[in-house]
Write a protein that holds these residues in place. Structure first.
Motif, short mmCIF file in Angstrom:
data_model
loop_
_atom_site.label_atom_id
_atom_site.label_comp_id
_atom_site.label_asym_id
_atom_site.label_seq_id
_atom_site.Cartn_x
_atom_site.Cartn_y
_atom_site.Cartn_z
N PRO A 65 0.82 -1.22 0.00
CA PRO A 65 0.00 0.00 0.00
C PRO A 65 0.86 1.28 0.00
CG PRO A 65 -0.91 -1.59 1.54
CD PRO A 65 0.43 -2.13 1.09
N THR A 66 1.98 1.25 0.71
CA THR A 66 2.89 2.40 0.72
C THR A 66 3.50 2.59 -0.66
OG1 THR A 66 3.38 2.08 3.06
CG2 THR A 66 4.97 3.38 1.78
N LEU A 67 3.94 1.49 -1.28
CA LEU A 67 4.50 1.55 -2.62
C LEU A 67 3.50 2.14 -3.60
CD1 LEU A 67 6.56 0.84 -4.86
CD2 LEU A 67 5.51 -1.44 -4.92
N MET A 68 2.27 1.65 -3.57
CA MET A 68 1.26 2.11 -4.53
C MET A 68 0.93 3.59 -4.30
SD MET A 68 1.29 -0.49 -6.30
CE MET A 68 0.17 0.10 -7.54
N ARG A 69 0.86 4.00 -3.05
CA ARG A 69 0.56 5.41 -2.77
C ARG A 69 1.71 6.30 -3.25
NH1 ARG A 69 0.67 8.48 2.01
NH2 ARG A 69 1.27 6.65 3.20
N PHE A 70 2.96 5.86 -2.99
CA PHE A 70 4.12 6.61 -3.48
C PHE A 70 4.06 6.73 -5.00
CE2 PHE A 70 8.36 6.09 -5.44
CZ PHE A 70 8.84 7.37 -5.20
N CYS A 71 3.80 5.64 -5.67
CA CYS A 71 3.77 5.65 -7.13
C CYS A 71 2.66 6.56 -7.66
CB CYS A 71 3.62 4.23 -7.66
SG CYS A 71 5.10 3.23 -7.37
N GLU A 72 1.48 6.49 -7.05
CA GLU A 72 0.37 7.33 -7.47
C GLU A 72 0.68 8.81 -7.25
OE1 GLU A 72 -3.16 5.98 -5.45
OE2 GLU A 72 -2.98 3.98 -6.34
N GLU A 73 1.23 9.14 -6.09
CA GLU A 73 1.48 10.54 -5.76
C GLU A 73 2.62 11.15 -6.57
OE1 GLU A 73 1.75 11.38 -1.57
OE2 GLU A 73 -0.09 10.26 -1.15
N THR A 74 3.57 10.33 -7.01
CA THR A 74 4.74 10.86 -7.71
C THR A 74 4.74 10.54 -9.20
OG1 THR A 74 6.09 8.89 -7.26
CG2 THR A 74 6.16 10.70 -5.63
N GLY A 75 3.78 9.74 -9.65
CA GLY A 75 3.76 9.35 -11.06
C GLY A 75 4.88 8.39 -11.43
N THR A 76 5.38 7.66 -10.45
CA THR A 76 6.46 6.70 -10.67
C THR A 76 5.86 5.33 -10.94
OG1 THR A 76 7.84 7.93 -9.11
CG2 THR A 76 8.54 5.69 -9.66
N PRO A 77 6.20 4.69 -12.05
CA PRO A 77 5.68 3.33 -12.28
C PRO A 77 6.25 2.38 -11.22
CG PRO A 77 6.66 4.25 -14.28
CD PRO A 77 7.01 5.17 -13.15
N PRO A 78 5.42 1.49 -10.64
CA PRO A 78 5.91 0.59 -9.61
C PRO A 78 7.18 -0.19 -10.00
CG PRO A 78 3.53 0.54 -9.63
CD PRO A 78 3.95 1.37 -10.82
N PRO A 79 7.29 -0.72 -11.23
CA PRO A 79 8.53 -1.45 -11.56
C PRO A 79 9.78 -0.57 -11.49
CG PRO A 79 6.82 -1.95 -13.17
CD PRO A 79 6.32 -0.82 -12.32
N ALA A 80 9.62 0.73 -11.68
CA ALA A 80 10.77 1.65 -11.64
C ALA A 80 11.38 1.71 -10.25
CB ALA A 80 10.35 3.05 -12.09
N VAL A 81 10.58 1.46 -9.22
CA VAL A 81 11.11 1.51 -7.85
C VAL A 81 12.06 0.33 -7.62
CG1 VAL A 81 10.51 1.60 -5.39
CG2 VAL A 81 9.03 2.72 -7.08
N GLY A 82 11.65 -0.85 -8.03
CA GLY A 82 12.51 -2.02 -7.89
C GLY A 82 13.76 -1.91 -8.75
N MET A 83 13.61 -1.38 -9.96
CA MET A 83 14.78 -1.19 -10.83
C MET A 83 15.74 -0.18 -10.23
SD MET A 83 12.83 -1.43 -14.55
CE MET A 83 13.83 -0.16 -15.20
N ALA A 84 15.20 0.87 -9.63
CA ALA A 84 16.04 1.88 -8.99
C ALA A 84 16.82 1.26 -7.84
CB ALA A 84 15.19 3.05 -8.50
#
Length: 99
Positions: A65-84
Motif C-alpha cells: 500500500p505504501t508503494l502504490m501510494r508513493f507511485c500514485e502521488e509521484t507518477g512513478t511506475p511501480p517497476p521503476a522503484v525495484g529497478m532503482a
C-alpha cells in the motif's frame, strides 16, 4: 542500453522522491526512523551514506500500500522503484557491502 552513470542518477532521483514522500508522511516517518534507528535530525547526513537511499526504497517496497501510494502521488511506475533499488549501492549483490 543506458549507461550505468545515468541509471544510477535516475535511481537516486527515485530514491530522493521516496525519501521526500516518507518524510512528509506523519505516519511513515516515525516508522522509518524506528526501523532504521536514525534520528530525524540526522536524515540529511545519513542520506549521504552509501546504502541509505537503497534502504529508503526497500522501506517503500516492503509495504505494497505504501508503494502504490508513493507511485500514485509521484507518477512513478511501480517497476521503476525495484529497478532503482537494484541500481543503487547495497540495493543488490553486485555492489560491495560494508561490514
Amino acid at each position: 542500453m543506458a549507461n550505468p552513470a545515468s541509471m544510477r542518477e535516475e535511481a537516486e532521483a527515485v530514491a530522493i522522491r521516496a525519501l521526500g514522500f516518507v518524510a512528509a508522511d506523519p505516519e511513515l516517518l516515525p516508522r522509518f526512523l524506528a526501523l532504521t534507528g536514525i534520528e530525524a535530525s540526522s536524515i540529511r547526513r545519513a542520506a549521504a551514506e552509501p546504502g541509505f537511499l537503497a534502504g529508503v526504497l526497500q522501506f517503500v517496497l516492503a509495504h505494497e500500500p505504501t508503494l502504490m501510494r508513493f507511485c500514485e502521488e509521484t507518477g512513478t511506475p511501480p517497476p521503476a522503484v525495484g529497478m532503482a533499488l537494484k541500481a543503487l549501492p547495497a540495493g543488490d549483490d553486485n555492489h560491495e557491502r560494508s561490514i
